[in-house]
Design an enzyme around this catalytic site. Structure first.
Site, PDB file in Angstrom:
ATOM      1  N   ASP A 212       0.958  -1.179  -0.018  1.00 26.50           N
ATOM      2  CA  ASP A 212      -0.085  -0.081   0.026  1.00 26.50           C
ATOM      3  C   ASP A 212       0.921   1.233   0.172  1.00 26.50           C
ATOM      4  OD1 ASP A 212      -3.112   0.724   0.669  1.00 26.50           O
ATOM      5  OD2 ASP A 212      -1.602   2.198   1.644  1.00 26.50           O
TER       6      ASP A 212
ATOM      7  N   HIS B 264     -10.531  -3.782  -4.375  1.00 26.81           N
ATOM      8  CA  HIS B 264      -9.219  -4.098  -3.755  1.00 26.81           C
ATOM      9  C   HIS B 264      -9.398  -4.854  -2.259  1.00 26.81           C
ATOM     10  CE1 HIS B 264     -10.705   0.013  -2.827  1.00 26.81           C
ATOM     11  NE2 HIS B 264      -9.685   0.038  -1.711  1.00 26.81           N
TER      12      HIS B 264
ATOM     13  N   HIS C 143     -12.852  -2.395   2.684  1.00 28.96           N
ATOM     14  CA  HIS C 143     -13.385  -1.037   3.331  1.00 28.96           C
ATOM     15  C   HIS C 143     -14.945  -0.807   2.727  1.00 28.96           C
ATOM     16  CE1 HIS C 143      -9.621   1.163   4.841  1.00 28.96           C
ATOM     17  NE2 HIS C 143     -10.075   0.441   5.642  1.00 28.96           N
TER      18      HIS C 143
ATOM     19  N   GLN D 275     -17.493   2.530   2.907  1.00 29.14           N
ATOM     20  CA  GLN D 275     -17.225   2.682   1.492  1.00 29.14           C
ATOM     21  C   GLN D 275     -15.581   2.839   1.525  1.00 29.14           C
ATOM     22  OE1 GLN D 275     -19.439   3.382  -1.004  1.00 29.14           O
ATOM     23  NE2 GLN D 275     -21.292   3.336   0.500  1.00 29.14           N
ATOM     24  N   PRO D 276     -15.238   2.225   0.289  1.00 29.11           N
ATOM     25  CA  PRO D 276     -13.958   2.592  -0.106  1.00 29.11           C
ATOM     26  C   PRO D 276     -13.643   3.884  -0.467  1.00 29.11           C
ATOM     27  CG  PRO D 276     -14.842   1.597  -1.871  1.00 29.11           C
ATOM     28  CD  PRO D 276     -16.024   1.761  -0.985  1.00 29.11           C
TER      29      PRO D 276
ATOM     30  N   LYS E 291       0.884   3.619   2.118  1.00 33.72           N
ATOM     31  CA  LYS E 291       1.296   4.062   3.313  1.00 33.72           C
ATOM     32  C   LYS E 291       2.377   3.138   3.980  1.00 33.72           C
ATOM     33  CE  LYS E 291      -3.345   3.740   4.866  1.00 33.72           C
ATOM     34  NZ  LYS E 291      -4.058   3.831   3.861  1.00 33.72           N
TER      35      LYS E 291
ATOM     36  N   HIS F 185     -12.929   0.427  -7.284  1.00 35.47           N
ATOM     37  CA  HIS F 185     -12.383  -0.638  -7.997  1.00 35.47           C
ATOM     38  C   HIS F 185     -12.050  -1.554  -7.030  1.00 35.47           C
ATOM     39  CE1 HIS F 185      -9.907  -2.522 -11.221  1.00 35.47           C
ATOM     40  NE2 HIS F 185      -9.442  -3.234 -10.273  1.00 35.47           N
TER      41      HIS F 185
HETATM   42  O1  G7M Z   1     -10.241   3.116   1.961  1.00 36.06           O
HETATM   43  P1  G7M Z   1      -9.624   2.394   0.565  1.00 36.06           P
HETATM   44  O2  G7M Z   1     -10.109   0.918   0.464  1.00 36.06           O
HETATM   45  O3  G7M Z   1     -10.134   2.708  -0.671  1.00 36.06           O
HETATM   46  O4  G7M Z   1      -8.153   2.212   0.615  1.00 36.06           O
HETATM   47  C1  G7M Z   1      -7.360   2.617  -0.453  1.00 36.06           C
HETATM   48  C2  G7M Z   1      -6.130   2.003  -0.377  1.00 36.06           C
HETATM   49  O5  G7M Z   1      -5.205   2.429  -1.393  1.00 36.06           O
HETATM   50  C3  G7M Z   1      -5.341   3.092   0.665  1.00 36.06           C
HETATM   51  O6  G7M Z   1      -4.699   2.380   1.596  1.00 36.06           O
HETATM   52  C4  G7M Z   1      -4.053   4.008   0.155  1.00 36.06           C
HETATM   53  O7  G7M Z   1      -3.150   4.273   0.916  1.00 36.06           O
HETATM   54  C5  G7M Z   1      -3.989   2.958  -0.998  1.00 36.06           C
HETATM   55  N1  G7M Z   1      -3.290   3.763  -2.147  1.00 36.06           N
HETATM   56  C6  G7M Z   1      -3.982   4.760  -2.896  1.00 36.06           C
HETATM   57  N2  G7M Z   1      -3.354   5.176  -3.825  1.00 36.06           N
HETATM   58  C7  G7M Z   1      -3.366   6.661  -4.414  1.00 36.06           C
HETATM   59  C8  G7M Z   1      -2.312   4.371  -4.024  1.00 36.06           C
HETATM   60  C9  G7M Z   1      -1.159   4.235  -4.881  1.00 36.06           C
HETATM   61  O8  G7M Z   1      -0.831   5.280  -5.894  1.00 36.06           O
HETATM   62  N3  G7M Z   1      -0.311   3.081  -4.756  1.00 36.06           N
HETATM   63  C10 G7M Z   1      -0.484   2.336  -3.880  1.00 36.06           C
HETATM   64  N4  G7M Z   1       0.314   1.132  -3.979  1.00 36.06           N
HETATM   65  N5  G7M Z   1      -1.585   2.392  -2.848  1.00 36.06           N
HETATM   66  C11 G7M Z   1      -2.451   3.590  -3.066  1.00 36.06           C
END
Ligand code: G7M
Length: 336
Positions: free
Chosen positions: A193, A265, A256, A258-259, A195, A263
């Site tokens: 991720d 994940h 999550h 809402q995400p 993070k 898309h």
């Molecule tokens: O809340 P949700 O389920 O949508 O979580 C989305 C996850 O995608 C978060 O934990 C973000 O840190 C991760 N994420 C967001 N972006 C823009 C990126 C990215 O560009 N690359 C990667 N590897 N993770 C991302």
């Protein structure tokens, strides 16, 4: 940006994160952005618990708003050693000493003292709202409310999915991918991720992004997705055990709702790591999702799903107008 980067593995990983591939020509490329050129406009969030701060501002001579997220890193056990905290370079500044008690500030070598930094440039109002401190509410989304309010809203408003497609199409973050199942129907990519630095076991955080492009969220899942979900769970666990030596029994695997992007994940985090968004109102364990669908194939089409909504989210107005939620205070001003 490259000059500010230290050349050890960890720092190189972090520096890579500062480069965001963006097909619109707004790349954060080497040498384009420097923190010394940043002009602060507002501190959006300063979370003393998580040790994160989020600021918004502008880079000198650049148009558009930039968002910078700083996060103090967790301790890595390897750094609690003679090469790290107990090395000659470490300095101690004394605050006070009293009998058997000593209180100091420790300055370890700068190589183990980096601050994880994410830059979003150019940032949109939605990014700014996402990282701002604000009032939060829970709404109970029935299937009817999903169809009438949520779905039309997210079809119109959703965050750009370009970064997801860049990963799936082999254009971004390819060196970070740890597992790639190329099957069109049951395939997915597993990678760290945004993070996570990809190294520190204590904060392990990976994301499985499915190859199918038409599954928006938990709401869309039914029995036809069971093979895909089981494959993600099983192959994800196996890969993480082989690569990071973390067994499946120490992983929190969840979706999550809402995400933040629509898309499908799935999150994989280390059980001892309290990652953001692991709370009951937001996360759904993958095993429970699989079990619910096995018992009732259209479970997620019928279930009332709670989700949190913040006063600055654009969907808040829609649920407020519909009488589902009431604002507590005026939302913060969005910095332009
Ligand atoms: O809340 P949700 O389920 O949508 O979580 C989305 C996850 O995608 C978060 O934990 C973000 O840190 C991760 N994420 C967001 N972006 C823009 C990126 C990215 O560009 N690359 C990667 N590897 N993770 C991302």
């Amino acid at each position: 940006m490259s000059d500010g980067c230290l050349k050890d593995d960890v720092s190189e990983q972090r520096c890579k994160r500062l480069k965001i591939d963006n097909e619109n020509g707004n790349n954060l490329n080497d040498n384009q952005l420097e923190l010394k050129d940043f002009v602060l406009e507002k501190i959006l969030n300063n979370n003393t618990n998580r040790k994160t701060a989020c600021v918004v501002g502008k880079f000198k001579d650049k148009s558009g708003v930039a968002l910078i997220l700083f996060e103090k890193n967790a301790f890595k056990e390897n750094d609690l050693s003679e090469e790290g905290y107990f090395s000659k370079e470490t300095q101690l500044k004394t605050f006070f000493e009293n009998d058997i008690y000593g209180n100091f500030e420790c300055f370890p070598p700068s190589t183990i003292n980096g601050v994880k930094t994410t830059i979003i440039y150019p940032a949109t109002d939605k990014h700014i709202a996402k990282f701002s401190q604000q009032e939060v509410h829970i709404v109970l989304e029935t299937p009817e409310l999903y169809k009438e309010l949520t779905l039309p809203h997210l079809e119109k408003e959703q965050f750009n999915l370009q970064w997801v497609y860049n990963i799936l199409e082999g254009k971004s973050e390819q060196d970070r991918i740890v597992h790639d199942n190329k099957s069109e129907k049951e395939g997915f990519v597993l990678l760290p991720d945004l993070k996570w630095d990809g190294l520190t076991k204590e904060t392990l955080y990976l994301l499985a992004i499915v190859r199918q492009r038409d599954i928006k969220s938990l709401r869309d899942l039914d029995e036809q997705h069971l093979p895909l979900l089981k494959r993600i769970r099983d192959e994800g666990k196996k890969t993480i055990l082989e690569k990071y030596q973390v067994p499946g029994s120490q992983l929190r695997i969840y979706l999550h709702y809402q995400p933040s992007f629509y898309h499908l994940h799935i999150h994989f985090t280390y059980l001892r790591h309290e990652a953001p968004g692991i709370y009951a109102e937001k996360s759904h364990l993958l095993d429970t999702v699989i079990d619910n669908i096995t018992m009732m194939p259209d479970y997620y089409k019928k279930a009332t799903l709670p989700f949190t909504i913040r006063e600055m989210d654009s969907i808040f107005n829609i649920y407020e107008t519909n009488g589902q939620v009431k604002r507590i205070q005026n939302a913060n001003l969005i910095v332009k």
